[in-house]
Motif scaffolding. Structure first.
Motif, mmCIF file in Angstrom:
data_model
loop_
_atom_site.group_PDB
_atom_site.id
_atom_site.type_symbol
_atom_site.label_atom_id
_atom_site.label_comp_id
_atom_site.label_asym_id
_atom_site.label_seq_id
_atom_site.Cartn_x
_atom_site.Cartn_y
_atom_site.Cartn_z
ATOM 1 N N GLU A 97 15.356 -61.920 -86.470
ATOM 2 C CA GLU A 97 14.908 -62.643 -85.279
ATOM 3 C C GLU A 97 13.448 -62.310 -84.987
ATOM 4 O OE1 GLU A 97 15.869 -61.955 -80.811
ATOM 5 O OE2 GLU A 97 17.371 -63.364 -81.540
ATOM 6 N N VAL A 98 12.655 -63.344 -84.767
ATOM 7 C CA VAL A 98 11.230 -63.191 -84.474
ATOM 8 C C VAL A 98 10.836 -64.192 -83.398
ATOM 9 C CG1 VAL A 98 10.759 -62.528 -86.881
ATOM 10 C CG2 VAL A 98 10.456 -64.921 -86.164
ATOM 11 N N VAL A 99 9.580 -64.155 -82.999
ATOM 12 C CA VAL A 99 8.970 -65.246 -82.246
ATOM 13 C C VAL A 99 7.877 -65.819 -83.139
ATOM 14 C CG1 VAL A 99 7.679 -65.950 -80.209
ATOM 15 C CG2 VAL A 99 9.457 -64.203 -80.007
ATOM 16 N N ALA A 100 7.991 -67.091 -83.475
ATOM 17 C CA ALA A 100 7.013 -67.752 -84.342
ATOM 18 C C ALA A 100 6.184 -68.729 -83.514
ATOM 19 C CB ALA A 100 7.712 -68.501 -85.473
ATOM 20 N N THR A 101 4.863 -68.677 -83.696
ATOM 21 C CA THR A 101 3.958 -69.523 -82.920
ATOM 22 C C THR A 101 2.914 -70.146 -83.832
ATOM 23 O OG1 THR A 101 4.193 -67.977 -81.065
ATOM 24 C CG2 THR A 101 2.423 -69.602 -80.921
ATOM 25 N N ALA A 102 2.692 -71.453 -83.674
ATOM 26 C CA ALA A 102 1.641 -72.153 -84.425
ATOM 27 C C ALA A 102 1.040 -73.226 -83.530
ATOM 28 C CB ALA A 102 2.207 -72.778 -85.694
ATOM 29 N N ALA A 103 -0.030 -72.890 -82.832
ATOM 30 C CA ALA A 103 -0.754 -73.857 -81.988
ATOM 31 C C ALA A 103 0.161 -74.588 -81.008
ATOM 32 C CB ALA A 103 -1.490 -74.868 -82.866
ATOM 33 N N GLY A 104 1.187 -73.921 -80.545
ATOM 34 C CA GLY A 104 2.123 -74.518 -79.598
ATOM 35 C C GLY A 104 2.925 -73.415 -78.954
ATOM 36 N N PRO A 105 4.074 -73.741 -78.392
ATOM 37 C CA PRO A 105 4.915 -72.696 -77.789
ATOM 38 C C PRO A 105 5.485 -71.769 -78.843
ATOM 39 C CG PRO A 105 6.073 -74.790 -77.843
ATOM 40 C CD PRO A 105 4.676 -75.081 -78.290
ATOM 41 N N GLY A 106 5.868 -70.554 -78.410
ATOM 42 C CA GLY A 106 6.531 -69.626 -79.314
ATOM 43 C C GLY A 106 8.029 -69.883 -79.331
ATOM 44 N N PHE A 107 8.638 -69.721 -80.494
ATOM 45 C CA PHE A 107 10.075 -69.970 -80.651
ATOM 46 C C PHE A 107 10.756 -68.688 -81.101
ATOM 47 C CE2 PHE A 107 8.046 -74.090 -81.192
ATOM 48 C CZ PHE A 107 8.819 -74.898 -80.364
ATOM 49 N N ARG A 108 11.675 -68.192 -80.259
ATOM 50 C CA ARG A 108 12.406 -66.965 -80.592
ATOM 51 C C ARG A 108 13.739 -67.330 -81.223
ATOM 52 N NH1 ARG A 108 13.118 -61.419 -77.002
ATOM 53 N NH2 ARG A 108 14.438 -60.318 -78.520
ATOM 54 N N ILE A 151 3.616 -64.358 -86.273
ATOM 55 C CA ILE A 151 5.009 -63.916 -86.197
ATOM 56 C C ILE A 151 5.079 -62.611 -85.413
ATOM 57 C CG2 ILE A 151 7.054 -63.230 -87.492
ATOM 58 C CD1 ILE A 151 6.299 -66.106 -87.993
ATOM 59 N N ASP A 152 5.884 -62.610 -84.369
ATOM 60 C CA ASP A 152 6.137 -61.399 -83.581
ATOM 61 C C ASP A 152 7.389 -60.741 -84.152
ATOM 62 O OD1 ASP A 152 6.722 -59.455 -81.737
ATOM 63 O OD2 ASP A 152 6.714 -60.792 -79.992
ATOM 64 N N PHE A 153 7.189 -59.621 -84.860
ATOM 65 C CA PHE A 153 8.310 -58.905 -85.456
ATOM 66 C C PHE A 153 8.948 -57.917 -84.477
ATOM 67 C CE2 PHE A 153 6.091 -60.027 -89.480
ATOM 68 C CZ PHE A 153 7.157 -60.634 -90.132
ATOM 69 N N ALA A 154 8.394 -57.826 -83.268
ATOM 70 C CA ALA A 154 8.945 -56.899 -82.263
ATOM 71 C C ALA A 154 9.088 -57.607 -80.926
ATOM 72 C CB ALA A 154 8.029 -55.691 -82.141
ATOM 73 N N PRO A 155 9.849 -58.714 -80.901
ATOM 74 C CA PRO A 155 9.950 -59.489 -79.663
ATOM 75 C C PRO A 155 10.523 -58.656 -78.513
ATOM 76 C CG PRO A 155 11.585 -60.225 -81.274
ATOM 77 C CD PRO A 155 10.664 -59.298 -81.978
ATOM 78 N N GLY A 156 9.886 -58.792 -77.348
ATOM 79 C CA GLY A 156 10.361 -58.088 -76.172
ATOM 80 C C GLY A 156 9.856 -56.670 -76.023
ATOM 81 N N ARG A 157 9.162 -56.144 -77.035
ATOM 82 C CA ARG A 157 8.661 -54.770 -76.954
ATOM 83 C C ARG A 157 7.296 -54.725 -76.281
ATOM 84 N NH1 ARG A 157 11.226 -50.679 -81.050
ATOM 85 N NH2 ARG A 157 12.599 -52.001 -82.279
ATOM 86 N N SER A 158 7.007 -53.591 -75.617
ATOM 87 C CA SER A 158 5.733 -53.426 -74.917
ATOM 88 C C SER A 158 4.621 -53.078 -75.909
ATOM 89 C CB SER A 158 5.848 -52.308 -73.877
ATOM 90 O OG SER A 158 5.878 -51.045 -74.522
ATOM 91 N N PRO A 159 3.342 -53.252 -75.531
ATOM 92 C CA PRO A 159 2.227 -52.908 -76.419
ATOM 93 C C PRO A 159 2.213 -51.424 -76.826
ATOM 94 C CG PRO A 159 1.451 -54.295 -74.622
ATOM 95 C CD PRO A 159 2.863 -53.917 -74.297
ATOM 96 N N ASP A 160 2.826 -50.567 -76.008
ATOM 97 C CA ASP A 160 2.829 -49.124 -76.292
ATOM 98 C C ASP A 160 4.136 -48.622 -76.892
ATOM 99 O OD1 ASP A 160 0.237 -48.472 -75.554
ATOM 100 O OD2 ASP A 160 0.754 -48.155 -73.447
ATOM 101 N N TRP A 161 4.940 -49.531 -77.414
ATOM 102 C CA TRP A 161 6.274 -49.108 -77.828
ATOM 103 C C TRP A 161 6.246 -48.080 -78.967
ATOM 104 C CZ3 TRP A 161 8.942 -49.949 -82.493
ATOM 105 C CH2 TRP A 161 8.335 -50.844 -83.403
ATOM 106 N N LEU A 162 5.290 -48.186 -79.865
ATOM 107 C CA LEU A 162 5.230 -47.208 -80.957
ATOM 108 C C LEU A 162 4.739 -45.849 -80.449
ATOM 109 C CD1 LEU A 162 3.897 -49.243 -84.032
ATOM 110 C CD2 LEU A 162 6.130 -48.117 -83.782
ATOM 111 N N VAL A 163 3.830 -45.872 -79.479
ATOM 112 C CA VAL A 163 3.374 -44.619 -78.873
ATOM 113 C C VAL A 163 4.531 -43.949 -78.132
ATOM 114 C CG1 VAL A 163 1.814 -43.582 -77.168
ATOM 115 C CG2 VAL A 163 0.990 -45.421 -78.671
ATOM 116 N N GLU A 164 5.304 -44.758 -77.433
ATOM 117 C CA GLU A 164 6.483 -44.211 -76.734
ATOM 118 C C GLU A 164 7.504 -43.665 -77.729
ATOM 119 O OE1 GLU A 164 7.669 -47.626 -74.530
ATOM 120 O OE2 GLU A 164 5.949 -47.553 -73.162
#
Length: 386
Positions: A210-221, A251-264
């Protein structure tokens, strides 16, 4: 033989238009070069026909004029088609994201539409290519050795997607003959191909996530699928309708995660590696970790590096080198320009009596029953006007 209307194309839009027109007492001839009607309906939804979507709304459609579809969609809704399905005793169920499918077979929808056509005493002419002429007053259509005339002609022959089912660009050729403008057609809801520089990802054939895919339009999860040629799966098919050659797909391979999720993750689990924390299929995690160049335990990686990695994972750029074309495309973006048509009747403004509906027109829906709803709505709108 003289009719009130001749409808070219016995797909979803043509069948709906013929049934609606015929039941209003008009003499209708429905023509198709294929020997049987509704071929795309039969194969749709894995043979169960995703016949509409409860969330069908104009913002789920792509068109040079995003307002054009509002009238037809507002006057013939998903609820209207569901009522028709229910009236014929066809059992159905809702899957994800508002998608409605037959419990049984897509052939039930075809049989329902043919039954509705029979109620309107629609005349069928199948298995022969049609030759069309316009004399300034009405239309003359030659079907094999048969000649039919009518003051009204409806172009419902769709686009060139899925040519193995007999799809062609007939609608566009006819439109050009009548001097109508076209919005450049291109394959839509279609897998994307990747070039040699993305060989690492092409080697992941069969991996889905599951990802979010975006191409010059809305993102699709939704799910994305890696193939031996590139990218597919519902999320990619959705994004493909907005994609243009030369552009990237994010492609968002970490949908729903915060920008600092790897630091956390580093704080809570410093000895873990990035592959473990990605929570993706193993082969994909390995490929992404290799591309990121992070092999150490998270505790040994600077926070800035982890934030950069998280940002890249949220919008991983792929640059497709093309699509798998009309052969694999579910629909076509573009077609007869809506600027040529009345949004209420689908009639050509400069040629009264000529109408265009369904996929032949520059209105393309998202994956999940939206294109069928446009077919029903545009066919009904024209049927009410003839």
């Amino acid at each position: 033989m003289t009719h009130d209307a001749i409808i070219l194309g016995a797909g979803a839009a043509g069948l709906m238009c013929a049934a609606t027109t015929g039941q209003r007492g008009r003499r209708v001839l429905l023509v198709d070069h294929a020997p049987e009607v509704g071929r795309k309906i039969v194969i749709s939804g894995g043979g169960r026909c995703n016949f509409t979507n409860v969330d069908a709304a104009p913002d789920r459609y792509i068109s040079a004029n995003p307002h054009f579809a509002k009238s037809a969609l507002g006057r013939y809704t998903a609820a209207d088609f569901i009522a028709l399905v229910d009236a014929h005793g066809i059992a159905w169920h809702e899957k994800t994201l508002g998608q409605l499918f037959c419990d049984g077979s897509a052939r039930q929808i075809v049989a329902m539409l043919l039954d509705e056509c029979a109620k309107g005493q629609v005349d069928l002419a199948l298995g022969h290519a049609a030759e069309v002429e316009h004399d300034g007053i009405g239309f003359r259509v030659t079907i094999g050795e048969r000649i039919a005339t009518a003051p009204k002609l409806v172009i419902a022959t769709g686009g060139p997607s899925i040519p193995k089912l007999g799809a062609t660009d007939f609608a566009y050729r006819l439109a050009r003959r009548f001097g109508l403008k076209l919005v450049e057609p291109r394959p839509a809801l279609v897998p994307l191909t990747l070039g040699p520089d993305e060989a690492l990802f092409r080697e992941l054939s069969g991996v889905a996530t599951e990802v979010v895919a975006t191409a010059a339009g809305p993102g699709f999860r939704e799910a994305a699928l890696f193939t031996h040629r590139g990218l597919s799966g519902p999320a990619i098919l959705q994004a493909s309708s907005y994609w243009r050659h030369g552009e990237a797909v994010a492609i968002d391979f970490a949908p729903g995660r915060s920008p600092d999720w790897l630091v956390e993750a580093k704080r809570s689990n410093p000895r873990a590696g990035i592959r473990r924390m990605l929570d993706l299929p193993d082969r994909l995690s390995e490929a992404l970790a290799a591309k990121l160049g992070i092999a150490a335990e998270l505790g040994n990686v600077p926070d800035r590096t982890l934030r950069d990695a998280a940002a890249r994972l949220k919008a991983w750029p792929f640059r497709p080198n093309g699509t798998e074309g009309y052969a694999k495309a579910e629909v076509t973006v573009g077609g007869i320009s809506t600027a040529e048509l009345s949004s209420r009747t689908m009639e050509v403004k400069k040629m009264p009596g000529l109408h265009a509906i369904g996929e032949a027109v520059d209105v393309t829906g998202w994956l999940g029953g939206y294109n069928f709803q446009w077919a029903w709505a545009s066919g009904w709108a024209t049927g009410q006007a003839i």
